[in-house]
Design a protein around this motif. Structure first.
Motif, PDB file in Angstrom:
ATOM      1  N   LEU A  40       0.798  -1.222   0.000  1.00 44.37           N
ATOM      2  CA  LEU A  40       0.000   0.000   0.000  1.00 44.37           C
ATOM      3  C   LEU A  40       0.834   1.276   0.000  1.00 44.37           C
ATOM      4  CD1 LEU A  40      -2.757  -1.017   2.562  1.00 44.37           C
ATOM      5  CD2 LEU A  40      -2.898  -1.014   0.075  1.00 44.37           C
ATOM      6  N   PHE A  43       0.678   3.896  -2.885  1.00 44.89           N
ATOM      7  CA  PHE A  43      -0.624   4.559  -2.970  1.00 44.89           C
ATOM      8  C   PHE A  43      -0.823   5.551  -1.829  1.00 44.89           C
ATOM      9  CE2 PHE A  43      -0.994   0.316  -4.847  1.00 44.89           C
ATOM     10  CZ  PHE A  43      -1.279   0.677  -6.156  1.00 44.89           C
ATOM     11  N   GLY A  46       1.477   8.516  -2.455  1.00 41.07           N
ATOM     12  CA  GLY A  46       0.916   9.298  -3.563  1.00 41.07           C
ATOM     13  C   GLY A  46      -0.248  10.151  -3.119  1.00 41.07           C
ATOM     14  N   LEU A  47      -1.137   9.583  -2.311  1.00 44.42           N
ATOM     15  CA  LEU A  47      -2.271  10.343  -1.784  1.00 44.42           C
ATOM     16  C   LEU A  47      -1.787  11.474  -0.883  1.00 44.42           C
ATOM     17  CD1 LEU A  47      -5.324  10.701  -1.440  1.00 44.42           C
ATOM     18  CD2 LEU A  47      -5.211   9.039   0.440  1.00 44.42           C
TER      19      LEU A  47
END
Length: 86
Positions: A40, A43, A46-47
């Motif tokens: 994870l 992701f 990136g968020l």
């Protein structure tokens, strides 16, 4: 590895152990129960970048954490059970 078509749910490729070439040929990494862990991270980072909570230059502290949950405390650990601070 499992490769799926997200739109249809069709499995396009599935590889568990790779037979005699694998050091753990009887371990099916797709079906093995494990935490998502590092899967994870791209992701989540990136968020955090998109939301401007972090930048690529940000330091993230690796320290013990406790969170209350139904039935007790959740204490996530690193695979090697070591914490590295900043």
């Amino acid at each position: 590895m499992l490769i799926a078509d997200n739109a249809s749910g069709e499995v396009l490729a599935y590889v568990g152990g790779s037979g005699d070439l694998a050091s753990a040929r009887h371990v099916d990494g797709v079906r093995a129960r494990r935490q998502a862990g590092s899967t994870l991270k791209p992701f989540l980072y990136g968020l955090a970048f998109d939301e401007r909570l972090l930048t690529p230059a940000s330091l993230v502290r690796d320290t013990p954490l406790e969170r209350g949950r139904r039935g007790g405390l959740y204490r996530p650990k690193n695979y090697d059970e070591e914490f590295r601070g900043w």
